[in-house]
Design a protein around this motif. Structure first.
Motif, PDB file in Angstrom:
ATOM      1  N   SER A  78      65.831  84.947  40.664  1.00 39.85           N
ATOM      2  CA  SER A  78      64.916  84.614  41.748  1.00 39.85           C
ATOM      3  C   SER A  78      64.597  83.134  41.690  1.00 39.85           C
ATOM      4  O   SER A  78      64.798  82.478  40.653  1.00 39.85           O
ATOM      5  N   GLU A  80      62.189  79.677  43.838  1.00 40.99           N
ATOM      6  CA  GLU A  80      61.246  79.225  44.856  1.00 40.99           C
ATOM      7  C   GLU A  80      61.339  77.714  44.978  1.00 40.99           C
ATOM      8  O   GLU A  80      61.532  76.999  43.982  1.00 40.99           O
ATOM      9  N   ASP A  91      65.104  86.254  46.107  1.00 38.65           N
ATOM     10  CA  ASP A  91      65.313  87.164  44.978  1.00 38.65           C
ATOM     11  C   ASP A  91      66.641  87.870  45.188  1.00 38.65           C
ATOM     12  O   ASP A  91      66.972  88.273  46.323  1.00 38.65           O
ATOM     13  N   ARG A 142      64.813  91.434  53.856  1.00 35.84           N
ATOM     14  CA  ARG A 142      65.558  91.911  52.694  1.00 35.84           C
ATOM     15  C   ARG A 142      66.841  92.567  53.177  1.00 35.84           C
ATOM     16  O   ARG A 142      66.813  93.469  54.015  1.00 35.84           O
ATOM     17  N   ARG A 228      58.090  96.168  36.995  1.00 37.60           N
ATOM     18  CA  ARG A 228      58.446  96.143  38.416  1.00 37.60           C
ATOM     19  C   ARG A 228      58.753  97.547  38.890  1.00 37.60           C
ATOM     20  O   ARG A 228      59.316  98.360  38.145  1.00 37.60           O
ATOM     21  N   THR A 253      61.920  81.437  33.118  1.00 38.92           N
ATOM     22  CA  THR A 253      61.716  80.650  34.325  1.00 38.92           C
ATOM     23  C   THR A 253      61.753  79.169  33.974  1.00 38.92           C
ATOM     24  O   THR A 253      61.112  78.730  33.007  1.00 38.92           O
TER      25      THR A 253
END
Length: 256
Positions: A78, A80, A91, A142, A228, A253
């Motif tokens: 993912s 941003e 994602d 999506r 998740r 990340t």
């Protein structure tokens, strides 16, 4: 000598005033461009039904550590990119699972292989943006692509399948949601995201929630663990994808 004393007095006064002047200066502004890139693994439980061209649906289930018995491959990432309050978020999930089941009587066998790609893209807007907390509204789409091989046959005859169907099921779901990030301490962060979509435009309904806690191992790298859960209910022209997945996740990340 009098001029020298005056010069020294002025110099000392400026030195004493410098800290106060510096304290009045605003802190350095955050850069307008900010971004993150994450890679993660999701140890998901999977439960639901898959049908092809009116055949089935066949129930599939499994997960936790046992998912590796059915897992043929996966890739998850993912990212941003933000400019001020606005941003874009993406994602990507690819999972390839295969499972074979025999009926309780032992006479019928079903084999299903499902390779799923889920790609999400959204525009974000920060409704709250402080050094310690960010809350973003998001809206986007999506894309689902489900390659399915479904086989139905008799267990008494090995590899003699009465039904052997391959199909690719694709659809697009609109979605809306919220993302939030918090800085709890200098090194510890937390994040959460929730989204819903479909609304009959693609699937009947889809939902996705996740939460993580992270630790900054360096100023630009965060290691995170979390949970998740994701669900989708799609049915069209005899094709059925009704699946729910949930489980722990872990990832890294990179901030830039």
């Amino acid at each position: 000598m009098r001029h020298l004393r005056t010069l020294l007095s002025l110099t000392a006064g400026m030195a004493l005033a410098a800290p106060a002047l510096a304290a009045d200066l605003p802190p350095p502004a955050e850069p307008l461009w900010q971004g993150t890139l994450s890679v993660y693994g999701w140890l998901a439980n999977v439960d639901g039904d898959v049908g092809v061209d009116g055949f089935g649906p066949v129930s599939i289930s499994g997960g936790g550590a046992s998912i590796f018995d059915d897992l043929d491959g996966f890739l998850m990432a993912s990212g941003e990119l933000r400019y001020g309050e606005w941003g874009v978020f993406g994602d990507f999930i690819w999972v390839d699972l295969g499972q074979q089941k025999t009926s309780a009587s032992g006479y019928a066998t079903a084999s299903v292989d499902v390779s799923t790609i889920v790609g999400t893209g959204a525009v974000t807007y920060a409704v709250v943006d402080t050094p310690d907390a960010t809350v973003q509204a998001l809206a986007g789409a999506r894309v689902w692509s489900v390659d399915t091989n479904l086989k139905l046959g008799l267990s008494l005859v090995e590899d003699d399948w009465a039904v052997n169907r391959d199909t690719n099921i694709e659809w697009v779901d609109p979605l809306v949601g919220v993302r939030a990030n918090w800085r709890l301490t200098e090194h510890v962060t937390a994040s959460a995201v929730g989204a819903v979509g479909g609304f009959g435009a693609g699937s009947e309904f889809m939902w996705d929630i996740a939460g993580t806690v992270g630790y900054a191992v360096t100023p630009g790298v965060i290691a995170a663990i979390g949970f998740r859960a994701l669900g989708v209910n799609y049915e069209s022209d005899g094709d059925v994808v009704d699946l729910t997945s949930w489980g722990p996740l872990a990832g890294l990340t990179i901030r830039f």
